[in-house]
Design an enzyme around this catalytic site. Structure first.
Site, short mmCIF file in Angstrom:
data_model
loop_
_atom_site.label_atom_id
_atom_site.label_comp_id
_atom_site.label_asym_id
_atom_site.label_seq_id
_atom_site.Cartn_x
_atom_site.Cartn_y
_atom_site.Cartn_z
N SER A 6 0.84 -1.20 0.00
CA SER A 6 0.00 0.00 0.00
C SER A 6 0.87 1.24 0.00
CB SER A 6 -0.91 0.01 1.23
OG SER A 6 -1.45 1.30 1.40
N HIS A 29 -0.96 -1.25 -4.31
CA HIS A 29 -2.28 -1.01 -3.71
C HIS A 29 -2.44 0.49 -3.46
CE1 HIS A 29 -5.69 -2.34 -1.10
NE2 HIS A 29 -5.35 -1.32 -0.33
N ASP A 31 -4.91 3.38 -2.01
CA ASP A 31 -6.06 3.62 -1.13
C ASP A 31 -6.70 4.96 -1.45
OD1 ASP A 31 -6.09 1.30 0.69
OD2 ASP A 31 -4.06 1.98 1.20
N MET A 33 -9.51 7.48 -0.51
CA MET A 33 -10.40 7.81 0.62
C MET A 33 -11.01 9.19 0.39
SD MET A 33 -8.11 6.63 3.87
CE MET A 33 -7.03 5.20 3.82
N HIS A 62 -8.19 0.41 -4.05
CA HIS A 62 -9.09 0.13 -2.94
C HIS A 62 -9.87 1.41 -2.67
CE1 HIS A 62 -9.44 -0.85 1.67
NE2 HIS A 62 -10.60 -0.90 1.05
N MET A 64 -12.27 3.49 -0.77
CA MET A 64 -13.00 3.71 0.49
C MET A 64 -13.79 5.00 0.32
SD MET A 64 -9.91 2.50 2.94
CE MET A 64 -8.78 2.67 1.57
N MET A 133 -11.14 -6.76 5.39
CA MET A 133 -10.35 -5.75 6.11
C MET A 133 -9.95 -6.31 7.48
SD MET A 133 -9.89 -3.10 4.22
CE MET A 133 -9.06 -2.13 5.48
N GLY A 138 -9.27 3.38 6.94
CA GLY A 138 -9.07 4.82 7.12
C GLY A 138 -7.62 5.23 7.32
N PHE A 139 -6.84 4.36 7.95
CA PHE A 139 -5.48 4.75 8.28
C PHE A 139 -4.52 3.57 8.19
CE2 PHE A 139 -8.44 7.54 10.38
CZ PHE A 139 -7.96 8.79 10.05
N GLY A 140 -3.26 3.87 7.83
CA GLY A 140 -2.22 2.85 7.87
C GLY A 140 -1.67 2.72 9.28
N GLY A 141 -0.89 1.69 9.50
CA GLY A 141 -0.17 1.55 10.76
C GLY A 141 -0.98 1.09 11.96
N ASP A 171 -6.13 -6.85 4.26
CA ASP A 171 -5.58 -5.49 4.25
C ASP A 171 -5.69 -4.90 5.65
OD1 ASP A 171 -4.82 -2.88 3.71
OD2 ASP A 171 -6.56 -2.42 2.45
N GLY A 193 1.27 -1.97 4.07
CA GLY A 193 1.75 -0.59 3.91
C GLY A 193 2.97 -0.33 4.76
N SER A 194 2.75 -0.17 6.06
CA SER A 194 3.87 0.17 6.95
C SER A 194 4.94 -0.92 6.98
CB SER A 194 3.36 0.50 8.36
OG SER A 194 2.42 -0.44 8.77
C1 DX5 Z 1 -6.36 1.19 5.51
C2 DX5 Z 1 -5.87 0.89 4.12
C3 DX5 Z 1 -4.69 0.01 4.08
C4 DX5 Z 1 -3.46 0.56 4.76
C5 DX5 Z 1 -2.72 -0.61 5.34
O1 DX5 Z 1 -7.61 1.76 5.44
O2 DX5 Z 1 -6.88 0.26 3.38
O3 DX5 Z 1 -4.38 -0.37 2.75
O4 DX5 Z 1 -2.59 1.27 3.93
O5 DX5 Z 1 -1.65 -0.12 6.09
P1 DX5 Z 1 -0.87 -1.07 7.10
O6 DX5 Z 1 -0.30 -2.19 6.30
O7 DX5 Z 1 0.17 -0.16 7.66
O8 DX5 Z 1 -1.86 -1.53 8.14
ZN ZN Z 2 -6.31 -0.61 1.42
#
Ligand code: DX5
Ligand code: ZN
Length: 218
Positions: A6, A29, A31, A33, A62, A64, A133, A138-141, A171, A193-194
Site C-alpha cells: 500500500s 495497492h 487507497d 479515501m 481500494h 474507500m 479488512m 481509514g489509516f495505515g499503521g 488489508d 503498507g507500513s
Molecule cells: C487502511 C488501508 C490500508 C493501509 C494498510 O484503510 O486500506 O491499505 O494502507 O496499512 P498497514 O499495512 O500499515 O496496516
Molecule cells: Zn487498502
C-alpha cells in the site's frame, strides 16, 4: 501468493520512485479515501491516472468512498487492473461488479470488520476478489485484527464450494508477524503498507512477506 504494497505509507512527494521501489511486488495497492466513507482524505482519479502512467506493476485500487456505483467504474476505465469497492457503500453491488469487469478490471468487493460475509456469498459469480479488512479502514499503521480470520476462512470456504479462481485479499496490519495466519486462513493477496515502506528495503520486505505466505499455503 501475491503481495500488494500500500502506497499509503510511501512518500507522497516521490510516488514514481516509491512505485519503482516495489517493482518486485505483484500489485501496487492505492487507497482512495473521500473523507465521507472514512474519516480521511487521500487521492482520487487524477492521481491514479498519473500513477498508471508510471507504474511498473498493475494497480490495485481500494476505494474507500461513498457512492462507488457512481465513481468506481472510472478507475477501471482509466486502466486499474483491479478495482475494489466497499459493499457497505454500494447501492447495487452486483451491477457495479459487472460494470467493473466490463470496463476491463478485476472486480473486488471489500468488507469492513463489522460486516458479515454470509449475506453477500451469492455475489461471488460476479467477483474476482473479496477483500477482508483486518483493520478499520481509514489509516495505515493500525494493529491487525485477528478476529477477522474466521471471516477469511468463511470466504475461502465459499469460494472452494463454488469453484473458480477468486482471490481473497487481506488489508490492515499485515506484517511478517501476522501474514502466516492470514495465509493459513486462506488469503492469497496480501496488502502491506507500513511493513513494506517502513522497512529499510521495501523490495526485501516484499520478498520476505511473499516467502512467509508461500510457506503457509493452506
Ligand atoms: C487502511 C488501508 C490500508 C493501509 C494498510 O484503510 O486500506 O491499505 O494502507 O496499512 P498497514 O499495512 O500499515 O496496516
Ligand atoms: Zn487498502
Amino acid at each position: 501468493m501475491q503481495i500488494s504494497p500500500s502506497i499509503l505509507s510511501a512518500d507522497f512527494a516521490n510516488l514514481e520512485a516509491e512505485l519503482d521501489a516495489i517493482r518486485n511486488a505483484d500489485w501496487a495497492h492505492v487507497d482512495v479515501m473521500d473523507n465521507h466513507f472514512v474519516p480521511n482524505l487521500t487521492l482520487g482519479l487524477p492521481v491514479v491516472e498519473a500513477l498508471l502512467r508510471v507504474s511498473p506493476i498493475p494497480i490495485d485500487c481500494h476505494l474507500m468512498i461513498a457512492n462507488p456505483d457512481r465513481w468506481a467504474p472510472a478507475y477501471a476505465e482509466a486502466g486499474a487492473g483491479s478495482v475494489t469497492f466497499h459493499v457497505e457503500a454500494a447501492r447495487d453491488p452486483r451491477h457495479l461488479a459487472r460494470e467493473l469487469r466490463a470496463a476491463g478490471a478485476r472486480s473486488g468487493m471489500a468488507l469492513k470488520p463489522a460486516t458479515p460475509w454470509t449475506p453477500y456469498e451469492d455475489l461471488l459469480d460476479d467477483l474476482d476478489m473479496v477483500l477482508v479488512m483486518t483493520v478499520e479502514p481509514g489509516f495505515g499503521g493500525q494493529s491487525f485484527l485477528a478476529d477477522q480470520l474466521p471471516k477469511v476462512r468463511a470466504v475461502r470456504e465459499s469460494i472452494r464450494r463454488r469453484g473458480g479462481e477468486i482471490w481473497v485479499q487481506v488489508d490492515g496490519g499485515v506484517s511478517a508477524r501476522t501474514i502466516e495466519q492470514c495465509a493459513d486462513a486462506g488469503a492469497d493477496v496480501f496488502v502491506a503498507g507500513s511493513a513494506v515502506y517502513g522497512a529499510e528495503s521495501a523490495a526485501a520486505a516484499v520478498d520476505e512477506l511473499r516467502a512467509l505466505a508461500t510457506r503457509h499455503t493452506h
